[in-house]
Design an enzyme around this catalytic site. Structure first.
Site, PDB file in Angstrom:
ATOM      1  N   TYR A  94      62.958  28.862  56.999  1.00  7.32           N
ATOM      2  CA  TYR A  94      62.301  29.950  58.005  1.00  7.32           C
ATOM      3  C   TYR A  94      63.446  30.871  58.863  1.00  7.32           C
ATOM      4  O   TYR A  94      64.452  30.397  58.938  1.00  7.32           O
ATOM      5  CB  TYR A  94      61.550  29.249  59.191  1.00  7.32           C
ATOM      6  CG  TYR A  94      60.851  30.257  60.217  1.00  7.32           C
ATOM      7  CD1 TYR A  94      59.778  31.060  59.610  1.00  7.32           C
ATOM      8  CD2 TYR A  94      61.264  30.235  61.445  1.00  7.32           C
ATOM      9  CE1 TYR A  94      59.088  31.802  60.508  1.00  7.32           C
ATOM     10  CE2 TYR A  94      60.433  31.108  62.402  1.00  7.32           C
ATOM     11  CZ  TYR A  94      59.512  31.622  61.765  1.00  7.32           C
ATOM     12  OH  TYR A  94      58.585  32.622  62.591  1.00  7.32           O
ATOM     13  N   GLU A 134      49.764  31.049  59.731  1.00 14.23           N
ATOM     14  CA  GLU A 134      50.083  32.494  60.254  1.00 14.23           C
ATOM     15  C   GLU A 134      49.614  33.376  59.205  1.00 14.23           C
ATOM     16  O   GLU A 134      49.305  34.570  59.742  1.00 14.23           O
ATOM     17  CB  GLU A 134      51.694  32.343  60.823  1.00 14.23           C
ATOM     18  CG  GLU A 134      51.805  33.736  61.543  1.00 14.23           C
ATOM     19  CD  GLU A 134      53.099  33.084  62.484  1.00 14.23           C
ATOM     20  OE1 GLU A 134      53.054  32.112  62.980  1.00 14.23           O
ATOM     21  OE2 GLU A 134      53.816  34.150  62.765  1.00 14.23           O
ATOM     22  N   ASP A 174      53.856  29.571  62.349  1.00 16.58           N
ATOM     23  CA  ASP A 174      55.021  29.459  62.286  1.00 16.58           C
ATOM     24  C   ASP A 174      55.714  28.752  63.313  1.00 16.58           C
ATOM     25  O   ASP A 174      55.122  28.561  64.510  1.00 16.58           O
ATOM     26  CB  ASP A 174      55.851  30.740  62.177  1.00 16.58           C
ATOM     27  CG  ASP A 174      55.524  31.233  60.783  1.00 16.58           C
ATOM     28  OD1 ASP A 174      55.014  30.597  59.986  1.00 16.58           O
ATOM     29  OD2 ASP A 174      55.842  32.608  60.698  1.00 16.58           O
TER      30      ASP A 174
END
Ligand SMILES: [Zn+2]
Ligand SMILES: [Zn+2]
Length: 752
Positions: A325, A7, A107
């Site tokens: 994350y 990403e 992601d």
């Protein structure tokens, strides 16, 4: 060659470092960095990072004229995909031509799935062979998906050893949201701007999630305005004690009648006698693992970092491989998390050594309400010395570590004591609280309550009054404004926005001048927009519609609805909504205009206030934004000014002529003299302007501006007279010069 697409560049680099064992080399194509290495079997590997979304939905050509486009046509327009970053699109197409296999490593969430799909479509366009199974070793797809929750060696190796497939339903749910947001945002922004005749940069922004969010802030403000303060009285008394005098409160919390408070005071007599002493132990449970909402509200309330910045910082920490994350709903650690290893490495860092005792027993974490399987709750992936990080990054990392350790810690135990003292016919009480065992608060220091100690009291003990009891006048307060962190929580409860978008939506309300200050206060324009919707287009004012949409997204993921079906339903609803606005456009415009008029009033004029000048009805003369009739220039003037009265107030202040200005404070909190504004230029960063030229808050900016002007003047002088030193011409204007000039300009504008 196997191509890995991530990403962002940071994650491409990190993956190259991990999988390449430190041997990866780097280069660039179309200014986009990529990394190459050879795996142990001699296979060529390459990783390249996108810049988030590199394509977005857009209207095809022919719909850009606001006044000529029929909005029903706009609603039915077939959307196209437009590159938002041409270089990245060119770069991935180029490297895709050389690829034999592809791993989408964006992601791991709905947004990431969509970003992956967008990139994939471009790459298939450049190299269609990637889409075929032919010639592959085992007949499987050449396109794989790597799903990981942290940029650490273990997690990346695990993800690449267990490659999965791209989820089209997940990507389509994200795409449906994008399309719907574009359609609603564009249609309603145009509809409302046209109705109120606000064109160009002055348009009024409307959004599917933005408007109900504004509604939450406005509703609270209305409650505050409707609040009627009710007076009440509280009674206090001080008693003498060998440990020192102490203050007590009357057993009646609030007296609603002054006479009752007076009677209670009269009935109080010395000495008092301790009637009862009761102690109670309170157990406070350790906090649950962090999801995005709990994290961002905590960062805001404990560290004073706004939710939007907290998320940005958390993303940086994730990219650096320090935390997992940060966009997650999960509040239960998965069984696979190596908690003992993590805790033991964290407590070796001196700052976190207070939790070292956790290793003596079994590590059992608290559990939150929601358990999902995509991402774990936010946790620190690496033990580092917080001193190695800078500023807010350091504080955010510490917060995540301390919270993580707290979830394994024992409860905090406090003891509260209440003593009732009888004095004459009246009863007073005192309350104390001490921490017996800090438990989790020893590491999660933010939660530690301070001790409130009271003297040692025994039943029957006699205590002399210290002076007379006293009464304090108070009044009931309106409900408090909603803090940004609370707002994020409320949005989540109502299904408004996603964990990825909530902070940005709040920011947009600030950028468009619908709210200002912190906690957010709605401007009159913001209030009027919401009131107009509530009256004429109620579905834009309430969260139901958006919550319904969230449900349909979930149905796309579950395969029960298609993207086209959901977007189509939404278009139908939008046709009806536009018709409703169109029918009531004149009434709607009136409401919004009235709000905008109110916002031109910036605050009461201090000069008039000091001179005792008011309006006829006694209300204060107001400073307001005025547009000069002839020149069209805007400035700030006092409503107390009349052309034919030389005695009237001639206070004026210049304003920048470009960009939007919004009220920030009625009276500047720095100098207390004049209103303070926020200036949002068409391009570049917004800045705060205090109308008082001598205000402390303006000095730093004026200094920088003077330096810039001096540098520019010096450069020009050098260009004209290469041999002179330019000292005369290049002199920076002094503060006095600037101030006089500004005053002159303002006067000129007034007259014009
Ligand atoms: Zn005035
Ligand atoms: Zn000021």
């Amino acid at each position: 060659m196997r191509l890995i697409v991530t990403e962002k560049n940071n994650s491409a680099k990190k993956i190259a470092e991990i999988l390449g064992g430190g041997d990866a080399g780097g280069d660039k194509t179309f200014k986009v960095p990529y990394y190459t290495w050879t795996d142990e079997n001699g296979g060529e590997q390459m990783s390249i990072g996108l810049k988030g979304h590199v394509l977005g939905p857009a209207f095809p050509e022919g719909y850009s004229n606001w006044q000529k486009t029929d909005l029903h046509d706009l609603i039915d327009a077939e959307l196209i995909k437009e590159p938002t970053d041409k270089n990245v699109v060119k770069a991935i197409k180029k490297v895709a031509k050389e690829a034999d296999d592809l791993v989408i490593a964006t992601d791991f969430d709905r947004e990431g799935e969509l970003i992956g799909l967008e990139a994939l479509e471009e790459m298939l366009d450049a190299n269609p062979a990637l889409g075929s199974r032919e010639g592959t070793r085992d007949g499987t797809l050449r396109i794989k998906r790597a799903r990981y929750s942290a940029l650490t060696k273990e997690e990346i190796e695990r993800a690449f050893a267990n490659l999965d497939e791209l989820s089209y339903p997940l990507a389509n749910a994200g795409a449906a949201r994008q399309d719907i947001d574009l359609l609603w945002g564009a249609t309603l922004t145009r509809a409302v701007s046209l109705a109120t005749r606000r064109f160009g940069s002055n348009f009024l922004s409307v959004g599917r999630v933005q408007s109900p969010t504004l509604g939450l802030i406005v509703e609270r403000e209305m409650e505050r305005r409707a609040h009627v303060a009710k007076p009440f009285w509280e009674l206090f008394a001080k008693f003498q004690h060998p440990d020192g005098t102490f203050e007590t409160h009357h057993a009646t919390d609030k007296f609603w009648e002054k006479a009752e408070a007076d009677a209670a005071l009269a009935g109080t007599a010395s000495p008092g006698a301790v009637k009862s002493v009761t102690a109670r132990k309170n157990t406070r449970k350790p906090p649950t693992p962090y999801n995005t909402t709990a994290f961002s509200t905590d960062a805001s309330s404990r560290l004073g970092i706004t939710p939007a910045s907290a998320m940005r910082i958390a993303e940086d920490l994730y990219m650096d491989g320090f935390i997992s994350y940060p966009r997650t709903d999960n509040t239960v650690y998965p069984a696979s998390l190596p908690v003992r290893d993590l805790v033991s490495s964290l407590v070796r860092v001196e700052e976190f050594s207070a939790a070292a005792g956790l290793l003596d027993g079994e590590l059992k974490a608290t559990r939150g309400k929601k358990e999902t399987t995509d991402h774990p709750p936010i946790y620190p992936t690496q033990a580092i010395h917080p001193g190695a990080l800078e500023g807010p990054k350091r504080r955010v990392y510490e917060l995540v570590v301390r919270r993580f350790l707290a979830t394994f810690s024992p409860p905090m135990i406090t003891e509260s004591t209440r003593a009732d003292i009888e004095a004459g016919s009246q009863t007073y009480f005192v309350r104390g609280s001490v921490v017996v065992d800090p438990g989790y608060a020893a590491i999660y220091t933010y939660a530690r309550s301070s001790d409130e100690e009271i003297p040692k009291l025994e039943e029957g003990q006699s205590l002399d009054l210290d002076g007379d009891p006293w009464i304090v006048d108070k009044e009931t307060q309106p409900p408090s404004r909603i803090s940004q962190s609370k707002l994020i929580e409320m949005m989540e409860e109502r299904g408004l926005g996603t964990k990825a978008t909530r902070a940005d939506i709040i920011q947009k309300l600030f950028d468009r001048g619908y709210v200002y200050s912190n906690p957010p206060v709605p401007s009159e324009t913001g209030i009027a927009m919401y009131e107009a919707f509530k009256k004429y287009v109620p579905r834009m004012a309430t969260p139901e519609m958006t919550a319904q949409l969230e449900e349909e997204m979930d149905q796309i993921v579950a395969g029960e609805m298609t993207k086209d079906g959901v977007v189509g339903d939404s278009r139908d609803l939008l046709h009806r909504t536009w018709s409703e606005i169109d029918e009531s456009r004149e009434d709607l415009a009136k409401v919004v205009w009235a709000g905008m008029d109110q916002d031109r009033l910036l605050g009461p004029c201090k000069v008039c206030e000091e001179a005792g000048r008011t309006k006829e009805d006694g209300s204060p003369n107001m400073l307001r934004v005025i547009r000069a009739k002839k020149s069209g220039k805007r400035f700030v003037g006092c409503s107390g000014w009349t052309a034919d009265d030389p005695e009237s107030c001639d206070q004026t202040f210049p304003l920048p002529q470009r960009g939007d200005v919004f009220k920030l404070e009625e009276r500047c909190s720095v100098c207390g003299q004049t209103p303070r504004l926020k200036v949002v230029p068409f391009r570049g960063r917004s800045w705060n302007l205090c109308l008082n030229d001598d205000c402390e808050s303006m000095q730093e900016m004026k200094k920088r501006r003077a330096e810039r002007e001096a540098a520019k003047a010096a450069k020009e002088a050098m260009a004209e007279k290469p041999l002179s030193d330019g000292s005369e011409d290049g002199k920076a204007p002094t503060k006095a010069d600037t101030a006089t000039r500004r005053r002159k300009r303002a006067k000129a504008a007034t007259k014009g």
